[in-house]
Design a protein around this motif. Structure first.
Motif, PDB file in Angstrom:
ATOM      1  N   GLU A 403       0.598  -1.219   0.064  1.00 42.85           N
ATOM      2  CA  GLU A 403       0.038   0.140   0.143  1.00 42.85           C
ATOM      3  C   GLU A 403       0.447   1.046  -0.109  1.00 42.85           C
ATOM      4  O   GLU A 403       1.618   1.482   0.867  1.00 42.85           O
ATOM      5  CB  GLU A 403      -0.783   0.135   0.956  1.00 42.85           C
ATOM      6  N   PHE A 404       0.948   1.944  -1.100  1.00 46.20           N
ATOM      7  CA  PHE A 404       1.721   3.144  -1.278  1.00 46.20           C
ATOM      8  C   PHE A 404       0.407   4.370  -0.864  1.00 46.20           C
ATOM      9  O   PHE A 404      -0.631   4.044  -1.878  1.00 46.20           O
ATOM     10  CB  PHE A 404       2.310   3.406  -2.087  1.00 46.20           C
ATOM     11  N   GLN A 405       0.736   5.720  -0.798  1.00 46.97           N
ATOM     12  CA  GLN A 405       0.319   6.048  -0.808  1.00 46.97           C
ATOM     13  C   GLN A 405       0.289   7.804  -1.597  1.00 46.97           C
ATOM     14  O   GLN A 405       1.583   7.820  -2.197  1.00 46.97           O
ATOM     15  CB  GLN A 405      -0.540   7.685   0.373  1.00 46.97           C
ATOM     16  N   VAL A 406      -0.577   7.592  -2.720  1.00 46.92           N
ATOM     17  CA  VAL A 406      -0.789   8.974  -4.198  1.00 46.92           C
ATOM     18  C   VAL A 406      -0.617  10.023  -3.849  1.00 46.92           C
ATOM     19  O   VAL A 406      -0.438  10.992  -4.034  1.00 46.92           O
ATOM     20  CB  VAL A 406      -1.153   8.210  -5.032  1.00 46.92           C
ATOM     21  N   THR A 407      -2.039  10.912  -2.797  1.00 47.77           N
ATOM     22  CA  THR A 407      -1.761  12.032  -2.500  1.00 47.77           C
ATOM     23  C   THR A 407      -0.947  11.995  -1.155  1.00 47.77           C
ATOM     24  O   THR A 407      -0.717  10.795  -0.477  1.00 47.77           O
ATOM     25  CB  THR A 407      -3.591  12.065  -1.892  1.00 47.77           C
ATOM     26  N   GLN A 408      -0.456  13.804  -1.579  1.00 42.70           N
ATOM     27  CA  GLN A 408       0.467  13.394  -0.569  1.00 42.70           C
ATOM     28  C   GLN A 408       0.006  14.225   0.436  1.00 42.70           C
ATOM     29  O   GLN A 408       0.643  15.602   0.584  1.00 42.70           O
ATOM     30  CB  GLN A 408       1.439  14.609  -1.379  1.00 42.70           C
ATOM     31  N   GLU A 409      -0.183  13.020   2.012  1.00 43.45           N
ATOM     32  CA  GLU A 409      -0.717  13.556   2.766  1.00 43.45           C
ATOM     33  C   GLU A 409       0.520  14.608   3.608  1.00 43.45           C
ATOM     34  O   GLU A 409       0.574  14.746   4.144  1.00 43.45           O
ATOM     35  CB  GLU A 409      -1.352  12.641   3.764  1.00 43.45           C
ATOM     36  N   TYR A 410       2.168  13.867   3.795  1.00 43.85           N
ATOM     37  CA  TYR A 410       2.942  14.387   4.553  1.00 43.85           C
ATOM     38  C   TYR A 410       3.554  14.759   3.512  1.00 43.85           C
ATOM     39  O   TYR A 410       4.801  15.058   3.619  1.00 43.85           O
ATOM     40  CB  TYR A 410       3.307  13.191   5.198  1.00 43.85           C
ATOM     41  N   LEU A 411       3.180  15.015   2.170  1.00 46.90           N
ATOM     42  CA  LEU A 411       4.334  15.660   1.434  1.00 46.90           C
ATOM     43  C   LEU A 411       3.849  16.543   0.783  1.00 46.90           C
ATOM     44  O   LEU A 411       4.220  17.213  -1.128  1.00 46.90           O
ATOM     45  CB  LEU A 411       4.713  14.742  -0.027  1.00 46.90           C
ATOM     46  N   GLY A 412       3.200  17.815   1.606  1.00 44.82           N
ATOM     47  CA  GLY A 412       3.463  18.845   0.627  1.00 44.82           C
ATOM     48  C   GLY A 412       1.229  19.081   0.574  1.00 44.82           C
ATOM     49  O   GLY A 412       1.627  20.003   0.309  1.00 44.82           O
ATOM     50  N   GLN A 413       0.742  17.499   0.303  1.00 45.01           N
ATOM     51  CA  GLN A 413      -0.215  18.143   0.313  1.00 45.01           C
ATOM     52  C   GLN A 413      -0.436  18.434  -1.319  1.00 45.01           C
ATOM     53  O   GLN A 413       1.149  18.403  -2.546  1.00 45.01           O
ATOM     54  CB  GLN A 413      -1.229  18.417   0.497  1.00 45.01           C
TER      55      GLN A 413
END
Length: 714
Positions: A403-413
């Motif tokens: 499971e990766f995150q594509v939406t950038q919750e912790y990466l500047g949104q």
């Protein structure tokens, strides 16, 4: 008549284009090939298509090729049926001419159910390209691939491409709620208009399916993992069925998130205990109902006993008990269960890094064959950089998926340019050493190092109803990267960036090369000015927007930030070695040996595993404090340089997107300065050391940064 009508509708939907360069078309722009020499070469090769088959999927492939080739080549493309003997391009599966199928028999044997073959053959004394597969979905994937070759300027005169996905399940996980809000969504509201479904079918659903299929994604989880049982009611299942009917054409199955307490909330039962016969009966009947609406329903994704979600532990049962109960319900229909391993408890005084491993490893071998344990890439929560999750390879008798995150919750949104392919690759290429050297995470999840019948990768989607789909124009590249890597993880970040830029913006070298460099450096740049050297979870409480390393109050210790960085007068970092929490002990011996000593630990993970004195010397020769300042200042300066580089590209990009990115880069620079100043000032209260000479001193106080509030941040 029905087939002709379907073709007309698909052609009409695909051919409607957006006039301005808004980003709506994603990487499927199909503009005229700009290189005149290549354009003439392509025009000589392609003028006509012979179509074998009439399924909705073949019709979709035909419509995509017609639309794509007409736009790219600027010429009329003729279509004919299987009774035609001469053509430049032949597509189809079972209906393809027997002599061609016989010629390609050996290649077809390598493809499985979704792979495709694109091959140049000689027919009637003339070269022609064949796109074929064992199933119609493969022809669709192959059609998109041929268009990609032309979009990226590749030769098509002598093709011999045999391509099959390395993973069976390639999914988008939408954290979309039924009221159209999106948890951790930074691109507007949900694209699923549940209120208007099932009658009103938005054109955007077709374009979503096209874009998703074009990169090989074959499944979509429609609803948030923080689940709402209402989606399992009959009126909503009718809405789900409408989407499933459309997506089926594009080889995409739909999945739903299951709220574990649904038997109580919907069924009126007194319990949701997975071992209770009445509960088991309720789920079986509910699943039967779902499959009446959606015969090829993929199955369930479940978040249970995590962050307040109900689960089997409410009844003193295990995760395996809960997963197996649902697995037994969907098994007769061919469905699967993806059970998330993102679990931690405020009742357990244990390093959060360790909790998922502690809960799941004892259950190894106890899950049904149609269950996958879905594991985040790291053990905390989609940080800008995390060491790979220790569960990968630690459960050899259990099927695990990524499971990766594509939406950038912790990466500047959506205000920040961060290309995630290097993050994905860093994790997939990490060596777990579980089965000796070379047992990478990628080989664990694709079954090469750990035998699995089911394999998969999912990405938490960054898609919303913003006109450009993803909020930031460059965020589209992360959706693209997920699909390309879930099909074949051996593809390099450089190739993915190159393809995406050519297809989405331009293949002009003066634009392509600098933008590729920007993309490939962007994640490292962001990490440097936010959470360098393994620092993590320094974000604002709740919204996760911006820096707040000082957060020391929350509903639970691990919802604070001081829990993770452990700053004090001695030093900085979380001691996860044998003298600390010993989370490092969950990894293979070889990994422990590498990361267990601060002198040999990768410096990118240094503060993840070690509490290091402020005077500790790094490889650069700088002390920890000086290195910390260097990273924060250098990272922010790199964003300033990024702005300058983008401004030089104005002649090579459309006005709309140039201005949009320019404004977003100004926001990113302002945020980089915010991160730099607030973090340096905060950690200075512990180090008691001066900011090194030559660095601009913050123009605001630490108290100013602590006072900032963002009640309406996404």
């Amino acid at each position: 008549m029905k087939k002709a009508k379907l073709f007309f509708i698909l052609t009409l939907l695909i051919s409607v284009s957006v006039s301005a360069e808004t980003g709506y078309d994603l990487w499927l722009r199909y503009n005229l090939v700009p290189n005149k020499r290549k354009l003439e070469e392509y025009r000589k090769v392609l003028s006509s298509i012979i179509v074998n088959g009439s399924s909705s999927t073949i019709v979709a492939a035909q419509a995509e090729l017609l639309n794509g080739l007409s736009g790219l080549l600027g010429k009329k493309i003729t279509i004919s049926g299987s009774n035609t003997t001469v053509g430049d391009l032949i597509i189809g599966t079972n209906g393809i001419q027997p002599e061609i199928k016989s010629l390609l028999k050996a290649d077809l044997a390598q493809l499985g159910s979704e792979g495709f073959l694109i091959k140049t053959i000689v027919r009637s004394g003339k070269n022609c390209i064949v796109i074929t597969a064992n199933e119609d979905a493969g022809v669709l994937y192959g059609s998109f691939h041929l268009l990609r070759l032309i979009q990226t300027g590749q030769p098509i005169n002598n093709l011999n491409i045999v391509s099959a996905p390395k993973l069976k399940l390639r999914l988008l996980n939408h954290w979309d709620n039924l009221n159209r809000t999106v948890e951790r969504g930074y691109a507007g509201f949900s694209i699923w208009n549940w209120h208007k479904l099932p009658t009103y079918m938005d054109k955007r659903y077709v374009d979503y399916a096209r874009a998703t299929a074009s990169i090989g994604i074959n499944g979509t989880v429609l609803t948030n993992v923080n689940a709402n049982a209402t989606v399992l009611t009959n009126p909503y299942l009718e809405k789900v069925a409408a989407l499933a009917n459309l997506f089926r054409t594009y080889g995409i199955k739909v999945y739903l998130t299951a709220r574990f307490s649904a038997p109580v909330e919907l069924g009126g039962l007194k319990t949701a205990d997975p071992l209770d016969p009445e509960v088991q009966r309720w789920w079986k009947e509910k699943v039967d109902e779902i499959y009446k609406h959606v015969p090829d329903f993929g199955g369930f994704l479940v978040k249970a006993n995590s962050e307040g979600q109900p689960g089997p532990q409410n009844y003193k049962r295990t995760h395996a008990d809960g997963a197996n109960m649902l697995a037994d319900a969907v098994a007769p229909h061919g469905g699967i269960v993806m059970w998330r391993a993102f679990v931690y408890s405020d009742e357990v005084p244990e390093d959060r890094h360790k909790q998922a491993y502690n809960e799941f490893v004892p259950l190894d071998g106890k899950f049904r064959k149609n269950v996958l344990v879905q594991v985040k890439n790291g053990a905390i929560d989609f940080m800008p950089r995390e060491p790979f999750h220790p569960l990968f390879g630690a459960m050899p008798q259990t099927q695990t998926m990524m499971e990766f995150q594509v939406t950038q919750e912790y990466l500047g949104q959506a205000t920040t340019l961060v290309f995630l392919a290097p993050l994905f690759k860093e994790v997939l290429d990490s060596d777990t050493w579980r089965n000796g050297k070379g047992s990478t995470v990628g080989k664990i999840i694709n079954g090469a190092s750990q035998q699995q019948q089911l394999t998969g990768m999912a990405g938490v989607a960054n898609i919303g109803n913003d006109f450009n789909w993803c909020g930031h124009p460059f965020a589209q590249a992360n959706w693209y990267a997920l699909g390309r890597l879930s099909w074949d993880a051996s593809i390099s970040s450089e190739q993915i960036a190159d393809e995406w830029i050519r297809m989405t913006f331009s293949e002009e070298p003066k634009f392509l090369e600098p933008v590729k460099k920007i993309m490939l450096e962007s994640r490292e740049m962001y990490t440097q000015y936010t959470m360098p050297m393994g620092l993590h979870h320094l974000i604002t409480y709740g919204s996760h927007y911006g820096p707040a390393p000082w957060v020391d109050k929350g509903q639970r210790p691990d919802w604070t930030n001081v829990y993770y960085h452990k700053a004090d007068s001695i030093g900085l970092g979380f001691n996860r070695t044998s003298t600390g929490s010993n989370a490092l002990g969950q990894y293979a011996t070889e990994v422990q040996q590498q990361w267990g000593d601060p002198n040999t630990c990768d410096e990118k993970y240094l503060l993840w595993f070690h509490h290091v004195p402020w005077t500790f010397k790094l490889k650069s020769g700088r002390t920890l404090w000086d290195e910390l300042c260097y990273d924060y200042y250098t990272g922010a300066n790199r964003v300033k340089s990024l702005q300058e580089k983008w401004n030089l590209l104005k002649p090579f990009v459309d006005k709309e997107r140039f201005e949009e990115v320019k404004m977003l880069l100004q926001i990113q620079y302002d945020e980089a300065i915010w991160w730099r100043n607030s973090c340096v000032l905060y950690f200075q209260t512990f180090s008691k050391m001066p900011i090194p000479a030559g660095y601009e001193k913050p123009d605001k106080t630490l108290e100013y940064y602590k006072s900032l509030k963002f009640p309406y941040a996404p």
